[in-house]
Design a protein around this motif. Sequence first.
Motif, PDB file in Angstrom:
ATOM      1  N   THR A  67     -40.015   3.515 -24.468  1.00 49.53           N
ATOM      2  CA  THR A  67     -40.983   2.431 -24.326  1.00 49.53           C
ATOM      3  C   THR A  67     -42.341   3.072 -24.083  1.00 49.53           C
ATOM      4  OG1 THR A  67     -39.320   0.979 -23.342  1.00 49.53           O
ATOM      5  CG2 THR A  67     -41.637   0.367 -23.030  1.00 49.53           C
ATOM      6  N   ARG A  68     -43.313   2.709 -24.889  1.00 46.42           N
ATOM      7  CA  ARG A  68     -44.639   3.303 -24.748  1.00 46.42           C
ATOM      8  C   ARG A  68     -45.548   2.362 -23.962  1.00 46.42           C
ATOM      9  NH1 ARG A  68     -46.586   7.567 -27.170  1.00 46.42           N
ATOM     10  NH2 ARG A  68     -44.878   7.498 -28.702  1.00 46.42           N
ATOM     11  N   GLY A  69     -46.108   2.872 -22.883  1.00 47.56           N
ATOM     12  CA  GLY A  69     -47.019   2.082 -22.075  1.00 47.56           C
ATOM     13  C   GLY A  69     -48.429   2.132 -22.624  1.00 47.56           C
ATOM     14  N   SER A  70     -49.371   1.776 -21.782  1.00 49.03           N
ATOM     15  CA  SER A  70     -50.770   1.751 -22.192  1.00 49.03           C
ATOM     16  C   SER A  70     -51.619   2.430 -21.133  1.00 49.03           C
ATOM     17  CB  SER A  70     -51.243   0.310 -22.413  1.00 49.03           C
ATOM     18  OG  SER A  70     -51.115  -0.439 -21.218  1.00 49.03           O
ATOM     19  N   GLY A  71     -52.863   2.669 -21.463  1.00 48.22           N
ATOM     20  CA  GLY A  71     -53.766   3.318 -20.526  1.00 48.22           C
ATOM     21  C   GLY A  71     -53.933   4.786 -20.841  1.00 48.22           C
ATOM     22  N   GLU A  72     -54.644   5.477 -19.965  1.00 52.79           N
ATOM     23  CA  GLU A  72     -54.935   6.883 -20.182  1.00 52.79           C
ATOM     24  C   GLU A  72     -53.678   7.740 -19.943  1.00 52.79           C
ATOM     25  OE1 GLU A  72     -57.751   8.396 -21.252  1.00 52.79           O
ATOM     26  OE2 GLU A  72     -58.477   6.358 -21.631  1.00 52.79           O
ATOM     27  N   PRO A  73     -53.430   8.706 -20.816  1.00 52.83           N
ATOM     28  CA  PRO A  73     -52.283   9.595 -20.592  1.00 52.83           C
ATOM     29  C   PRO A  73     -52.532  10.521 -19.413  1.00 52.83           C
ATOM     30  CG  PRO A  73     -53.579  10.375 -22.454  1.00 52.83           C
ATOM     31  CD  PRO A  73     -54.157   9.042 -22.052  1.00 52.83           C
ATOM     32  N   ALA A  74     -51.462  10.987 -18.824  1.00 58.22           N
ATOM     33  CA  ALA A  74     -51.567  11.895 -17.685  1.00 58.22           C
ATOM     34  C   ALA A  74     -52.258  13.178 -18.107  1.00 58.22           C
ATOM     35  CB  ALA A  74     -50.177  12.201 -17.132  1.00 58.22           C
ATOM     36  N   ALA A  75     -53.370  13.483 -17.451  1.00 59.45           N
ATOM     37  CA  ALA A  75     -54.132  14.691 -17.728  1.00 59.45           C
ATOM     38  C   ALA A  75     -53.623  15.820 -16.841  1.00 59.45           C
ATOM     39  CB  ALA A  75     -55.621  14.426 -17.466  1.00 59.45           C
ATOM     40  N   PRO A  76     -54.016  17.041 -17.115  1.00 63.28           N
ATOM     41  CA  PRO A  76     -53.584  18.149 -16.254  1.00 63.28           C
ATOM     42  C   PRO A  76     -53.891  17.866 -14.790  1.00 63.28           C
ATOM     43  CG  PRO A  76     -54.682  18.987 -18.206  1.00 63.28           C
ATOM     44  CD  PRO A  76     -54.853  17.497 -18.247  1.00 63.28           C
ATOM     45  N   GLY A  77     -52.890  18.009 -13.954  1.00 66.07           N
ATOM     46  CA  GLY A  77     -53.061  17.801 -12.521  1.00 66.07           C
ATOM     47  C   GLY A  77     -52.896  16.373 -12.052  1.00 66.07           C
ATOM     48  N   SER A  78     -52.643  15.442 -12.961  1.00 66.65           N
ATOM     49  CA  SER A  78     -52.504  14.043 -12.543  1.00 66.65           C
ATOM     50  C   SER A  78     -51.347  13.857 -11.567  1.00 66.65           C
ATOM     51  CB  SER A  78     -52.272  13.145 -13.764  1.00 66.65           C
ATOM     52  OG  SER A  78     -53.380  13.118 -14.611  1.00 66.65           O
ATOM     53  N   THR A  79     -51.452  12.812 -10.771  1.00 70.23           N
ATOM     54  CA  THR A  79     -50.365  12.382  -9.898  1.00 70.23           C
ATOM     55  C   THR A  79     -49.674  11.202 -10.561  1.00 70.23           C
ATOM     56  OG1 THR A  79     -51.593  13.068  -7.935  1.00 70.23           O
ATOM     57  CG2 THR A  79     -49.782  11.517  -7.598  1.00 70.23           C
ATOM     58  N   ILE A  80     -48.345  11.206 -10.551  1.00 67.31           N
ATOM     59  CA  ILE A  80     -47.595  10.132 -11.201  1.00 67.31           C
ATOM     60  C   ILE A  80     -46.588   9.538 -10.236  1.00 67.31           C
ATOM     61  CG2 ILE A  80     -45.935   9.593 -13.022  1.00 67.31           C
ATOM     62  CD1 ILE A  80     -47.238  11.506 -14.831  1.00 67.31           C
ATOM     63  N   LEU A  81     -46.539   8.226 -10.213  1.00 69.15           N
ATOM     64  CA  LEU A  81     -45.501   7.494  -9.496  1.00 69.15           C
ATOM     65  C   LEU A  81     -44.459   7.082 -10.527  1.00 69.15           C
ATOM     66  CD1 LEU A  81     -44.619   6.222  -6.766  1.00 69.15           C
ATOM     67  CD2 LEU A  81     -45.829   4.152  -7.484  1.00 69.15           C
ATOM     68  N   TYR A  82     -43.216   7.493 -10.317  1.00 70.38           N
ATOM     69  CA  TYR A  82     -42.203   7.243 -11.329  1.00 70.38           C
ATOM     70  C   TYR A  82     -40.835   7.058 -10.698  1.00 70.38           C
ATOM     71  CZ  TYR A  82     -41.234  12.228 -10.641  1.00 70.38           C
ATOM     72  OH  TYR A  82     -40.938  13.447 -10.083  1.00 70.38           O
ATOM     73  N   ASP A  83     -39.952   6.403 -11.449  1.00 73.39           N
ATOM     74  CA  ASP A  83     -38.539   6.286 -11.107  1.00 73.39           C
ATOM     75  C   ASP A  83     -37.749   7.110 -12.116  1.00 73.39           C
ATOM     76  OD1 ASP A  83     -39.311   4.415  -9.216  1.00 73.39           O
ATOM     77  OD2 ASP A  83     -38.870   2.703 -10.517  1.00 73.39           O
ATOM     78  N   TYR A  84     -36.594   7.603 -11.692  1.00 74.53           N
ATOM     79  CA  TYR A  84     -35.778   8.360 -12.635  1.00 74.53           C
ATOM     80  C   TYR A  84     -34.311   8.254 -12.258  1.00 74.53           C
ATOM     81  CZ  TYR A  84     -35.125  12.138  -9.230  1.00 74.53           C
ATOM     82  OH  TYR A  84     -34.783  12.869  -8.119  1.00 74.53           O
ATOM     83  N   VAL A  85     -33.467   8.486 -13.263  1.00 71.72           N
ATOM     84  CA  VAL A  85     -32.032   8.553 -13.043  1.00 71.72           C
ATOM     85  C   VAL A  85     -31.484   9.617 -13.983  1.00 71.72           C
ATOM     86  CG1 VAL A  85     -31.555   6.706 -14.699  1.00 71.72           C
ATOM     87  CG2 VAL A  85     -29.878   7.225 -12.904  1.00 71.72           C
ATOM     88  N   TYR A  86     -30.501  10.386 -13.501  1.00 74.90           N
ATOM     89  CA  TYR A  86     -29.880  11.454 -14.279  1.00 74.90           C
ATOM     90  C   TYR A  86     -28.473  11.042 -14.713  1.00 74.90           C
ATOM     91  CZ  TYR A  86     -33.391  14.855 -12.668  1.00 74.90           C
ATOM     92  OH  TYR A  86     -34.549  15.530 -12.415  1.00 74.90           O
TER      93      TYR A  86
END
Length: 307
Positions: free
Chosen positions: A77-96
């Motif tokens: 699923t592709r979101g919108s907005g600016e892509p994460a640049a070098p050094g960005s902070t990201i809030l994310y969920d994940y499952v393995y």
Amino acid sequence: MRRSPLARPLTAVAAAVLVTGALVGCSGFSIDGGCEPAFPSGDASSIVTATGDVGDAPAVEFPTPLISDELQRTVVTRGSGEPAAPGSTILYDYVYYDGASGESITTGESELGAASDLKLAFGEALECATPGSRIVLTGPVGEIDARGQDATDTIVAVIDVIDVFLGKANGINQLPQDGLPQVVTAVDGEPGITLTYQESPTEPRSAVIKAGGGAALEDGDTVIAHVRTWTWPTTIGGSATLGDDTWATGTPRLIDFSADVLTDETLYDALDGAKVGSQLLVVLPSDDESTGSTVFVIDILGITSQD
């Protein structure tokens, strides 16, 4: 040891098993603002389906055994907005998921990640991520996350990118104030202070070091911030002692910004109305003459809702 006034209200997102969602530089930023991911899509990552809304637990299916000898990354699923640049902070969920059995290895984790851990491919997969995206990453577990399986076993990671924030203060430099430390920053934004032969202020003081241009912080907001503190030396010419330090861990913190939680008036006033992208300097004198004042340097990286 004195507890930092920010120690109690600072609430870090649980580290869970993964140390941090590291980012490395988007290697292919083009003139038109495009971004080249670190890993290509492939037969393994593209065969994984992950349905449902981003931010909710995904329904994941793939044929087993799934073998991915090389790292592959597919945007489901592709979101919108600016892509994460070098050094960005990201809030994310994940499952393995285990590639051999299809069974989930985690029940779903949340992370606040920063560009600090370059050892694992998980972080590199977040290159170029936009808010609202869902990403599938497949590859050998030893290259993605140390989880106890054989290093060559295939792991499937489904990552929901909730939001992307700054990695460091990017505001406009302001003139230093007399009687306060000077703040110096490395290229990656990591701050330091220089103290001249001066005595610590006897009254609380604060200053804006970099004036950001983002949203203004209001009571009740949850702010994402990097925080580093020092203890002012008790002797003139002495060295400041490093204290609380999110730069050392590589992961910014979530601060519940409210008068009820952040009880120190000077800290509250310094943060109140501060704009995203700002860097703040706060000096809090100690009530104990044998202990130096506490110096805070705070980078305001973003504001988020934790509902």
